[in-house]
Design an enzyme around this catalytic site. Structure first.
Site, PDB file in Angstrom:
ATOM      1  N   ALA A   4       0.816  -1.190   0.072  1.00  0.00           N
ATOM      2  CA  ALA A   4       0.067   0.061  -0.182  1.00  0.00           C
ATOM      3  C   ALA A   4       0.972   1.183  -0.073  1.00  0.00           C
ATOM      4  O   ALA A   4       2.039   1.102  -0.153  1.00  0.00           O
ATOM      5  CB  ALA A   4      -0.986   0.064   1.074  1.00  0.00           C
ATOM      6  N   SER A   5       0.234   2.374   0.025  1.00  0.00           N
ATOM      7  CA  SER A   5       1.085   3.520  -0.209  1.00  0.00           C
ATOM      8  C   SER A   5       1.842   4.004   1.274  1.00  0.00           C
ATOM      9  O   SER A   5       3.094   4.616   1.021  1.00  0.00           O
ATOM     10  CB  SER A   5       0.021   4.989  -0.250  1.00  0.00           C
ATOM     11  OG  SER A   5      -0.970   4.630   0.730  1.00  0.00           O
ATOM     12  N   ASP A  45     -11.139   3.702  10.376  1.00  0.00           N
ATOM     13  CA  ASP A  45     -10.745   3.712   8.827  1.00  0.00           C
ATOM     14  C   ASP A  45     -11.148   2.581   8.419  1.00  0.00           C
ATOM     15  O   ASP A  45     -10.558   1.493   7.978  1.00  0.00           O
ATOM     16  CB  ASP A  45      -8.914   3.534   8.882  1.00  0.00           C
ATOM     17  CG  ASP A  45      -8.409   4.001   7.738  1.00  0.00           C
ATOM     18  OD1 ASP A  45      -9.104   4.237   6.817  1.00  0.00           O
ATOM     19  OD2 ASP A  45      -7.036   3.303   7.612  1.00  0.00           O
TER      20      ASP A  45
HETATM   21  N1  LIG Z   1      -2.495  -9.759   9.840  1.00  0.00           N
HETATM   22  C1  LIG Z   1      -3.061  -9.808   8.408  1.00  0.00           C
HETATM   23  N2  LIG Z   1      -3.263 -10.977   7.931  1.00  0.00           N
HETATM   24  C2  LIG Z   1      -3.356 -11.221   6.568  1.00  0.00           C
HETATM   25  N3  LIG Z   1      -3.544 -10.142   5.720  1.00  0.00           N
HETATM   26  C3  LIG Z   1      -3.082  -8.842   6.186  1.00  0.00           C
HETATM   27  C4  LIG Z   1      -2.845  -8.632   7.609  1.00  0.00           C
HETATM   28  N4  LIG Z   1      -2.572  -7.359   7.709  1.00  0.00           N
HETATM   29  C5  LIG Z   1      -2.622  -6.815   6.413  1.00  0.00           C
HETATM   30  N5  LIG Z   1      -3.099  -7.844   5.534  1.00  0.00           N
HETATM   31  C6  LIG Z   1      -3.188  -7.710   4.264  1.00  0.00           C
HETATM   32  O1  LIG Z   1      -2.331  -6.363   3.835  1.00  0.00           O
HETATM   33  C7  LIG Z   1      -3.305  -5.356   3.081  1.00  0.00           C
HETATM   34  C8  LIG Z   1      -2.894  -3.965   3.599  1.00  0.00           C
HETATM   35  O2  LIG Z   1      -2.631  -3.847   5.145  1.00  0.00           O
HETATM   36  P1  LIG Z   1      -2.963  -2.657   5.792  1.00  0.00           P
HETATM   37  O3  LIG Z   1      -4.460  -2.249   5.550  1.00  0.00           O
HETATM   38  O4  LIG Z   1      -2.733  -2.927   7.193  1.00  0.00           O
HETATM   39  O5  LIG Z   1      -1.725  -1.755   5.198  1.00  0.00           O
HETATM   40  P2  LIG Z   1      -1.959  -0.033   4.998  1.00  0.00           P
HETATM   41  O6  LIG Z   1      -0.591   0.131   4.475  1.00  0.00           O
HETATM   42  O7  LIG Z   1      -2.250   0.601   6.526  1.00  0.00           O
HETATM   43  O8  LIG Z   1      -2.877   0.313   3.980  1.00  0.00           O
HETATM   44  P3  LIG Z   1      -3.899   1.335   3.736  1.00  0.00           P
HETATM   45  O9  LIG Z   1      -3.619   2.588   4.824  1.00  0.00           O
HETATM   46  O10 LIG Z   1      -3.872   1.787   2.517  1.00  0.00           O
HETATM   47  O11 LIG Z   1      -5.264   0.716   4.183  1.00  0.00           O
HETATM   48  C9  LIG Z   1      -4.666  -5.758   3.678  1.00  0.00           C
HETATM   49  O12 LIG Z   1      -5.585  -5.349   2.981  1.00  0.00           O
HETATM   50  C10 LIG Z   1      -4.633  -7.314   3.823  1.00  0.00           C
HETATM   51  O13 LIG Z   1      -4.725  -7.875   2.641  1.00  0.00           O
END
Ligand SMILES: Nc1ncnc2c1ncn2[C@@H]1O[C@H](COP(=O)(O)OP(=O)(O)OP(=O)(O)O)[C@@H](O)[C@H]1O
Length: 549
Positions: free
Chosen positions: A132-133, A287
């Site tokens: 992700a970003s 969120d």
């Molecule tokens: N504990 C977990 N188990 C399985 N998959 C996970 C887990 N944590 C994250 N993911 C996967 O990684 C993706 C991105 O995680 P997360 O949303 O925490 O990241 P982010 O960088 O905060 O993204 P954003 O801010 O764009 O939502 C999730 O949509 C999921 O598919």
């Protein structure tokens, strides 16, 4: 300004002009330097004349990259500021980012751990599970017990990039604010400031881990929400490690249907979860986009949610919560005077607001909502319309309430998507009513007394003066001529009297307890507690009666 930031500024200006975003500012608001800017970049013409404003803004943000994409996503939830068409366009912004090199991810993880990955983990997968970003997610297993985990690591130099973009955004927002004038409802500077708080919170993964631990503990015995376990020993600012979860993305309705998920129950649980987080725990996930919510796969007849990414959490003050609950109840009782009073009492709008005009404006937006059946009314929409109206009466922006309204709109949308016949009011009303009853009842009073005990012992000497001021204010208020205000004031007086009795009773009970705990004269402590209890009863009985809870 460094060469880098100048290059970025040029890139932003170029994109703005190429997408004709400057055309969206009315000509009469454009100062000479704006026109000069446009002339000096005469070769950058608007190539998207055929597209509407919202779409052009969306495409420009897409081109400017992750920070702007996230900004656009956040903006899409500010329906109190944007028209629905613009908000819908921006909601389509997708946060798909190419992964960064796994060698960099490894180096970053090892720097945080202070040891090679293999010291603590096996099976580290160099191909990210998601990118992700702000961060990237890799899977592995724990060396100590073989449990499956994910490692979430920040993108390299992401803080620097975010801060550079934020600086530029802040400056542009200030220019825009000057052009639009301070009375404009768009308030760009405030929106950017709101975004800054959000995105800066996301840059600290440790904070996200702490939030997740708290939310997990709040729902540890719940059958409705599961938050993956955090491995605190591996949680740092730039890296966190948590249990890997398996679930169906909540937006994948086909997969949910295929596995036989009880969608009605799932939808109802979503609404209940929201109200539990807000009213019981005062700590809500703010969120809630589809990428962060999954649904369990086992026991589809009794499904639960799995929540990820607790980077943005909301909290409300006790007062905000009470006003909010009263707000909803007053709305469903069509008591618009009460709604107007609540906005003034809570301080969300100024005390000198024209109550009659405000009440009228509220009525104009709320009354048509009752043309629909009650079960179709959306709480989020009610709040949104009320905030929009209150803004016209100079409501001071309450970021915590905006966060709440956005989450509520999302949860309701999700609930309706899962189960279109979802009866929001029936799902939420018992919850709100019992919460209000508990707050105003003896148990709630006792809880409050216990919580406020240290504060009251501190404030005890000031109490007579405060009570006197309070009563005097109430009395001065009564002198008003306005009929509507008179009704309100009578209620106020009753409330003051009741509050006075309740406060005095609490003070007496506290004094009695202090005397009792210090083994002082027992008869005096019993007398204090006895009189206190009687006054409490009187205070409780003399509450204003037309509040329907
Ligand atoms: N504990 C977990 N188990 C399985 N998959 C996970 C887990 N944590 C994250 N993911 C996967 O990684 C993706 C991105 O995680 P997360 O949303 O925490 O990241 P982010 O960088 O905060 O993204 P954003 O801010 O764009 O939502 C999730 O949509 C999921 O598919």
């Amino acid at each position: 300004m460094t060469i880098k930031s100048m290059r970025r500024a040029y890139q932003v200006v170029k994109t703005v002009l190429q997408y004709g975003l400057d055309d969206l500012i009315p000509a009469k608001l454009k100062p000479w330097y704006f026109r000069l800017l446009r002339w000096s970049f005469f070769w950058l013409t608007n190539q998207h004349k055929d597209k509407v404003g919202g779409e052009r803004l969306k495409l420009a943000m897409q081109e400017l990259g992750p920070v702007y994409i996230k900004f656009g996503q956040m903006l899409s939830t500010r329906r109190d500021l944007l028209s629905d068409e613009w908000a819908e366009e921006l909601a389509m912004l997708q946060d798909r980012v190419p992964p960064f090199d796994s060698a960099i991810a490894r180096a970053q993880i090892e720097a945080e751990l202070g040891a090679p990955i293999e010291t603590y983990f096996d099976n580290f997968d160099d191909t990210p599970l998601a990118s992700a970003s702000i961060s990237q997610v890799h899977t592995a297993t724990l060396k100590s017990n073989g449990e499956e985990v994910v490692l979430k690591v920040l993108r390299p130099n992401v803080e620097e990039k975010v801060h550079a973009d934020l600086l530029l955004m802040t400056q542009s927002a200030q220019v825009l604010e000057t052009l639009l004038g301070h009375g404009n409802r768009l308030r760009p500077a405030e929106v950017v400031e709101d975004y800054r708080t959000t995105i800066e919170g996301e840059l600290n993964l440790k904070l996200e881990a702490l939030n997740a631990i708290k939310l997990r503990n709040n729902f540890i015995d719940s059958g409705a929400l599961y938050i993956p376990k955090m491995y605190e020993e591996f949680c740092f600012t730039r890296l966190i490690v948590m249990e890997r979860i398996y679930g169906v993305p909540v937006s994948d309705r086909a997969a949910l249907e295929a596995q036989g998920t009880n969608l009605k129950l799932l939808a109802e649980r979503g609404v209940e979860l929201f109200f539990t987080q807000v009213f019981r725990d005062n700590f809500f996930h703010a969120d809630m986009h589809p990428g962060n919510i999954f649904v369990s796969t086992e026991h589809p007849e009794d499904p639960f949610y799995i929540g990820l990414d607790c980077g943005i959490m909301g909290t409300l003050t006790e007062q905000d919560k009470r006003y909010l609950a009263e707000n909803f109840l007053a709305f469903f009782n069509r008591d618009y005077t009460r709604i107007a009073q609540l906005y003034i009492e809570s301080g969300w709008v100024a005390a000198d607001t024209d109550l009659v005009a405000f009440e009228q404006a509220i009525k104009v937006v709320c009354e048509p909502m009752f043309n629909k059946p009650l079960d179709e009314i959306s709480f989020g929409h009610v709040l949104l319309e009320l905030f929009r109206t209150a803004r016209r009466f100079d409501m001071v922006v309450q970021p915590q309430l905006v966060l709440l309204e956005k989450t509520l709109l999302y949860i309701e949308g999700l609930g309706r998507q899962l189960y279109p016949q979802l009866d929001l009011w029936q799902t939420a009303k018992p919850f709100l009513e019992s919460w209000m009853a508990e707050q105003m009842g003896p148990l709630g009073m006792a809880k409050k007394i216990k919580k406020q005990f240290p504060y009251w012992t501190d404030k005890l000497p000031e109490l007579p003066e405060l009570v006197y001021d309070n009563l005097k204010m109430g009395k001065n208020f009564v002198n008003s001529q306005n009929q509507l205000l008179d009704r309100y004031l009578k209620q106020q007086q009753k409330a003051h009297k009741s509050n006075y009795l309740l406060i005095t009773s609490a003070v007496l009970v506290i004094c009695g307890s202090i005397l009792f705990s210090q083994n002082a004269t027992l008869w005096a402590s019993y007398a204090c507690i006895g009189i206190g209890a009687t006054l409490w009863l009187l205070g409780w009985r003399s509450r204003p009666k037309n509040r329907k809870f």
